[in-house]
Design an enzyme around this catalytic site. Structure first.
Site, PDB file in Angstrom:
ATOM      1  N   HIS A  13      37.925  45.425  60.378  1.00  0.00           N
ATOM      2  CA  HIS A  13      38.568  45.566  59.064  1.00  0.00           C
ATOM      3  C   HIS A  13      37.690  46.364  58.098  1.00  0.00           C
ATOM      4  CE1 HIS A  13      35.894  42.837  56.868  1.00  0.00           C
ATOM      5  NE2 HIS A  13      35.897  42.083  57.951  1.00  0.00           N
ATOM      6  N   ARG A  64      41.672  39.779  55.173  1.00  0.00           N
ATOM      7  CA  ARG A  64      41.148  41.140  55.281  1.00  0.00           C
ATOM      8  C   ARG A  64      41.624  41.848  56.548  1.00  0.00           C
ATOM      9  NH1 ARG A  64      36.990  37.292  55.415  1.00  0.00           N
ATOM     10  NH2 ARG A  64      35.372  37.487  57.049  1.00  0.00           N
ATOM     11  N   GLU A  91      36.103  35.888  62.079  1.00  0.00           N
ATOM     12  CA  GLU A  91      34.685  36.252  62.107  1.00  0.00           C
ATOM     13  C   GLU A  91      33.845  35.063  62.577  1.00  0.00           C
ATOM     14  OE1 GLU A  91      32.181  37.937  62.628  1.00  0.00           O
ATOM     15  OE2 GLU A  91      31.877  39.190  60.838  1.00  0.00           O
ATOM     16  N   HIS A 186      36.672  41.335  63.251  1.00  0.00           N
ATOM     17  CA  HIS A 186      35.489  41.344  62.407  1.00  0.00           C
ATOM     18  C   HIS A 186      34.270  41.824  63.202  1.00  0.00           C
ATOM     19  CE1 HIS A 186      37.811  38.852  59.522  1.00  0.00           C
ATOM     20  NE2 HIS A 186      38.365  38.419  60.640  1.00  0.00           N
TER      21      HIS A 186
END
Length: 239
Positions: A13, A64, A91, A186
């Protein structure tokens, strides 16, 4: 690009609000900045110019990745592509480091230990206390998960272990059938996945960097074996 092979596009992202202050984000749900949105637009245009189209997009439950997917697909003119969100693509959970910047972390735990936590493979950061409001058990998005699935901290190994079941059980079967997939996740989640796909050692993995907003294309044979990979940084059409 050999169009007779199956492929998947991995993407980190774009730039988020906490990147501005160098804070560790982890599972904290922070939105993209204008820079991050522009990175998603640029990635979408590069993918479209290179001839890519997608059947599905997959990402984490953190906004995100969804923002990146929405903006990227809009830039491609592909807003109808479905987006599937899973906590397994979140993440890495940074435990007590979440919300802190590197200067604060160095001052609290020292530079040597801190660098081992965020670049190494096996060592998790200090865990959140059970009653810490940052603990994912307080987030309704994870209410359906068993308590043992909710991390209070993760090493990269831990992150990789909860990501790979989604890869093997959800994504690989789709790749084998020729589904054209966009996977937005991520930095550390993708590092663990790249480590697995490339067969890297823990030492080699420490040198792996995943830049934000740059598509990474993996090609697979019909059995799901990796044929090769490349970064999409040019705008040439697929041969």
């Amino acid at each position: 690009m050999n169009t007779s092979a199956n492929w998947v596009v991995l993407l980190r992202h774009g730039h988020s609000e906490w990147n501005l202050s160098d804070r560790f984000t982890g599972w904290t749900d922070i939105p993209l900045t204008a820079v991050g949105l522009a990175e998603a637009v640029a990635a979408g245009r590069r993918l479209a110019q290179a001839g890519f189209v997608f059947d599905e997009a997959h990402g984490s439950v953190l906004q995100r990745t969804r923002q990146t997917a929405e903006v990227l697909l809009a830039a491609m003119g592909s807003t109808e592509v479905p987006f599937f969100a899973t906590w397994r693509l979140n993440e890495r959970h940074y435990g007590a480091l979440q919300g802190m910047n590197k200067r604060e972390i160095f001052a609290t735990w020292g530079e040597e230990a801190s660098r081992r936590w965020w670049r190494g493979y096996d060592a998790p950061p200090p865990a959140l206390e059970f009653d810490d409001p940052r603990h994912p058990r307080f987030d309704p998005r994870y209410a359906a998960l068993a308590p043992e699935q909710l991390p209070a901290s993760e090493s990269l190994r831990d992150c990789q272990r909860r990501t790979l079941p989604y890869w093997h059980e959800v994504l690989v079967p789709r790749i084998r059938t020729g589904r054209r997939l966009l996977v937005i996740s991520h930095g550390n989640t993708l590092r663990g996945l790249v480590m697995h796909l490339d067969g890297l050692s823990a030492e080699a993995m420490e040198r792996v960097e995943i830049p934000s907003g740059v598509p990474l294309i993996y090609r697979f044979d019909t059995a799901g074996g990796v044929l090769g990979r490349e970064w999409l940084e040019k705008t040439e059409p697929i041969p």
